[in-house]
Design a protein around this motif. Sequence first.
Motif, PDB file in Angstrom:
ATOM      1  N   ILE A 219      28.517  29.363 -19.048  1.00  0.00           N
ATOM      2  CA  ILE A 219      27.409  28.662 -19.708  1.00  0.00           C
ATOM      3  C   ILE A 219      26.492  28.040 -18.658  1.00  0.00           C
ATOM      4  O   ILE A 219      25.262  28.107 -18.772  1.00  0.00           O
ATOM      5  CB  ILE A 219      27.941  27.622 -20.715  1.00  0.00           C
ATOM      6  N   MET A 220      27.078  27.472 -17.608  1.00  0.00           N
ATOM      7  CA  MET A 220      26.258  26.922 -16.523  1.00  0.00           C
ATOM      8  C   MET A 220      25.388  28.016 -15.899  1.00  0.00           C
ATOM      9  O   MET A 220      24.226  27.774 -15.589  1.00  0.00           O
ATOM     10  CB  MET A 220      27.141  26.280 -15.445  1.00  0.00           C
ATOM     11  N   GLN A 221      25.931  29.200 -15.722  1.00  0.00           N
ATOM     12  CA  GLN A 221      25.154  30.309 -15.157  1.00  0.00           C
ATOM     13  C   GLN A 221      24.023  30.746 -16.085  1.00  0.00           C
ATOM     14  O   GLN A 221      23.012  31.258 -15.626  1.00  0.00           O
ATOM     15  CB  GLN A 221      26.064  31.498 -14.858  1.00  0.00           C
ATOM     16  N   HIS A 222      24.205  30.557 -17.376  1.00  0.00           N
ATOM     17  CA  HIS A 222      23.210  30.958 -18.367  1.00  0.00           C
ATOM     18  C   HIS A 222      22.476  29.758 -18.976  1.00  0.00           C
ATOM     19  O   HIS A 222      21.873  29.881 -20.043  1.00  0.00           O
ATOM     20  CB  HIS A 222      23.889  31.765 -19.482  1.00  0.00           C
ATOM     21  N   LEU A 223      22.514  28.615 -18.317  1.00  0.00           N
ATOM     22  CA  LEU A 223      21.935  27.398 -18.885  1.00  0.00           C
ATOM     23  C   LEU A 223      20.449  27.530 -19.219  1.00  0.00           C
ATOM     24  O   LEU A 223      20.031  27.084 -20.295  1.00  0.00           O
ATOM     25  CB  LEU A 223      22.196  26.210 -17.958  1.00  0.00           C
ATOM     26  N   PRO A 224      19.611  28.139 -18.373  1.00  0.00           N
ATOM     27  CA  PRO A 224      18.205  28.299 -18.785  1.00  0.00           C
ATOM     28  C   PRO A 224      18.057  29.079 -20.097  1.00  0.00           C
ATOM     29  O   PRO A 224      17.249  28.708 -20.956  1.00  0.00           O
ATOM     30  CB  PRO A 224      17.567  29.038 -17.609  1.00  0.00           C
ATOM     31  N   ALA A 225      18.853  30.121 -20.288  1.00  0.00           N
ATOM     32  CA  ALA A 225      18.797  30.909 -21.533  1.00  0.00           C
ATOM     33  C   ALA A 225      19.304  30.076 -22.713  1.00  0.00           C
ATOM     34  O   ALA A 225      18.762  30.173 -23.819  1.00  0.00           O
ATOM     35  CB  ALA A 225      19.603  32.189 -21.391  1.00  0.00           C
TER      36      ALA A 225
ATOM     37  N   ARG B 199      19.132  26.765 -22.988  1.00  0.00           N
ATOM     38  CA  ARG B 199      18.064  25.801 -23.296  1.00  0.00           C
ATOM     39  C   ARG B 199      16.936  26.477 -24.074  1.00  0.00           C
ATOM     40  O   ARG B 199      16.438  25.926 -25.058  1.00  0.00           O
ATOM     41  CB  ARG B 199      17.517  25.194 -22.008  1.00  0.00           C
ATOM     42  N   GLU B 200      16.542  27.657 -23.605  1.00  0.00           N
ATOM     43  CA  GLU B 200      15.451  28.370 -24.268  1.00  0.00           C
ATOM     44  C   GLU B 200      15.810  28.701 -25.707  1.00  0.00           C
ATOM     45  O   GLU B 200      15.009  28.488 -26.619  1.00  0.00           O
ATOM     46  CB  GLU B 200      15.112  29.647 -23.503  1.00  0.00           C
ATOM     47  N   GLU B 201      17.015  29.206 -25.940  1.00  0.00           N
ATOM     48  CA  GLU B 201      17.422  29.565 -27.303  1.00  0.00           C
ATOM     49  C   GLU B 201      17.523  28.333 -28.199  1.00  0.00           C
ATOM     50  O   GLU B 201      17.142  28.376 -29.368  1.00  0.00           O
ATOM     51  CB  GLU B 201      18.745  30.334 -27.281  1.00  0.00           C
ATOM     52  N   TRP B 202      18.048  27.228 -27.650  1.00  0.00           N
ATOM     53  CA  TRP B 202      18.111  25.987 -28.445  1.00  0.00           C
ATOM     54  C   TRP B 202      16.705  25.552 -28.843  1.00  0.00           C
ATOM     55  O   TRP B 202      16.444  25.231 -29.997  1.00  0.00           O
ATOM     56  CB  TRP B 202      18.815  24.861 -27.684  1.00  0.00           C
ATOM     57  N   TRP B 203      15.777  25.543 -27.868  1.00  0.00           N
ATOM     58  CA  TRP B 203      14.418  25.100 -28.162  1.00  0.00           C
ATOM     59  C   TRP B 203      13.775  26.027 -29.189  1.00  0.00           C
ATOM     60  O   TRP B 203      13.149  25.559 -30.145  1.00  0.00           O
ATOM     61  CB  TRP B 203      13.567  25.023 -26.898  1.00  0.00           C
TER      62      TRP B 203
ATOM     63  N   SER C 176       9.931  17.417 -25.664  1.00  0.00           N
ATOM     64  CA  SER C 176       9.769  18.855 -25.873  1.00  0.00           C
ATOM     65  C   SER C 176      10.176  19.595 -24.607  1.00  0.00           C
ATOM     66  O   SER C 176      10.348  18.992 -23.539  1.00  0.00           O
ATOM     67  CB  SER C 176       8.325  19.198 -26.258  1.00  0.00           C
ATOM     68  N   TYR C 177      10.320  20.899 -24.737  1.00  0.00           N
ATOM     69  CA  TYR C 177      10.771  21.732 -23.625  1.00  0.00           C
ATOM     70  C   TYR C 177       9.886  22.964 -23.527  1.00  0.00           C
ATOM     71  O   TYR C 177       9.558  23.586 -24.536  1.00  0.00           O
ATOM     72  CB  TYR C 177      12.222  22.161 -23.862  1.00  0.00           C
ATOM     73  N   ASN C 178       9.500  23.309 -22.305  1.00  0.00           N
ATOM     74  CA  ASN C 178       8.725  24.511 -22.052  1.00  0.00           C
ATOM     75  C   ASN C 178       9.613  25.475 -21.284  1.00  0.00           C
ATOM     76  O   ASN C 178       9.894  25.261 -20.099  1.00  0.00           O
ATOM     77  CB  ASN C 178       7.462  24.162 -21.250  1.00  0.00           C
ATOM     78  N   SER C 179      10.067  26.531 -21.946  1.00  0.00           N
ATOM     79  CA  SER C 179      11.003  27.461 -21.306  1.00  0.00           C
ATOM     80  C   SER C 179      10.328  28.311 -20.230  1.00  0.00           C
ATOM     81  O   SER C 179      11.003  28.828 -19.345  1.00  0.00           O
ATOM     82  CB  SER C 179      11.667  28.361 -22.347  1.00  0.00           C
ATOM     83  N   ARG C 180       9.013  28.446 -20.275  1.00  0.00           N
ATOM     84  CA  ARG C 180       8.319  29.243 -19.258  1.00  0.00           C
ATOM     85  C   ARG C 180       8.379  28.586 -17.887  1.00  0.00           C
ATOM     86  O   ARG C 180       8.521  29.258 -16.874  1.00  0.00           O
ATOM     87  CB  ARG C 180       6.869  29.491 -19.666  1.00  0.00           C
TER      88      ARG C 180
ATOM     89  N   GLY D 248      14.406  18.740 -32.040  1.00  0.00           N
ATOM     90  CA  GLY D 248      14.222  18.281 -30.667  1.00  0.00           C
ATOM     91  C   GLY D 248      15.339  18.715 -29.736  1.00  0.00           C
ATOM     92  O   GLY D 248      16.059  19.675 -30.004  1.00  0.00           O
ATOM     93  N   ILE D 249      15.454  17.990 -28.638  1.00  0.00           N
ATOM     94  CA  ILE D 249      16.430  18.336 -27.607  1.00  0.00           C
ATOM     95  C   ILE D 249      17.474  17.241 -27.424  1.00  0.00           C
ATOM     96  O   ILE D 249      18.099  17.122 -26.389  1.00  0.00           O
ATOM     97  CB  ILE D 249      15.728  18.683 -26.274  1.00  0.00           C
ATOM     98  N   GLY D 250      17.635  16.429 -28.471  1.00  0.00           N
ATOM     99  CA  GLY D 250      18.691  15.427 -28.463  1.00  0.00           C
ATOM    100  C   GLY D 250      18.367  14.173 -27.669  1.00  0.00           C
ATOM    101  O   GLY D 250      19.277  13.438 -27.313  1.00  0.00           O
ATOM    102  N   LEU D 251      17.085  13.922 -27.387  1.00  0.00           N
ATOM    103  CA  LEU D 251      16.732  12.754 -26.568  1.00  0.00           C
ATOM    104  C   LEU D 251      15.946  11.678 -27.314  1.00  0.00           C
ATOM    105  O   LEU D 251      15.817  10.560 -26.820  1.00  0.00           O
ATOM    106  CB  LEU D 251      15.931  13.202 -25.337  1.00  0.00           C
ATOM    107  N   ILE D 252      15.417  11.993 -28.493  1.00  0.00           N
ATOM    108  CA  ILE D 252      14.623  11.021 -29.246  1.00  0.00           C
ATOM    109  C   ILE D 252      15.476   9.785 -29.551  1.00  0.00           C
ATOM    110  O   ILE D 252      16.649   9.897 -29.897  1.00  0.00           O
ATOM    111  CB  ILE D 252      14.103  11.631 -30.568  1.00  0.00           C
TER     112      ILE D 252
END
Length: 161
Positions: free
Chosen positions: A71-77, A79-83, A129-133, A91-95
């Motif tokens: 999961i650590m190796q695929h963390l960007p993916a 995050r992107e899928e969650w967003w 918010s999160y920008n996966s790009r 959201g991303i669990g921070l509000i």
Amino acid sequence: MAGTIFSHGVIKVFIAAEDHPPPHVHAHHPSEGWTARFRFSFLSDITGLYRFKRRQFRPTIGTLNDLADAIMQHLPACREEWWNTHGPQNGIGLINQRIETRAIPTGDKLIARVPLKPDRNMAGITAASYNSRNGKVSLSLSDGQKLLLTAGQHIDEAKEW
């Protein structure tokens, strides 16, 4: 169930369409009948076992550790899928979390920390918010500040890790 993010052997790792924060992935082993959930963060590069359910067999500690590494190796993916699946609604669990910042000379020019036991005087997060790009997390704070942070380079303390 949303689409599979990646496979680890026969284990499929995915984000469920009906999920809610905190951000997490499901890892399902079909023949052994168990599903483990691993929490992850948009601020820090950390993941940890959140919960697991079994119908037949239990996953071994080695398997769970291997999954956490994958999961650590695929963390960007992840995050992107969650967003893409939950971001606009959940959201991303921070509000409503409190955050502290400290100036540093490199990277984002500050380090942000969401502490497990926040001080009441810390600013609260009102929007996230999160920008996966570009891998950036945008935060609006109760004191009017707006932060643009690189995902994975900050601190998100949580009792679930």
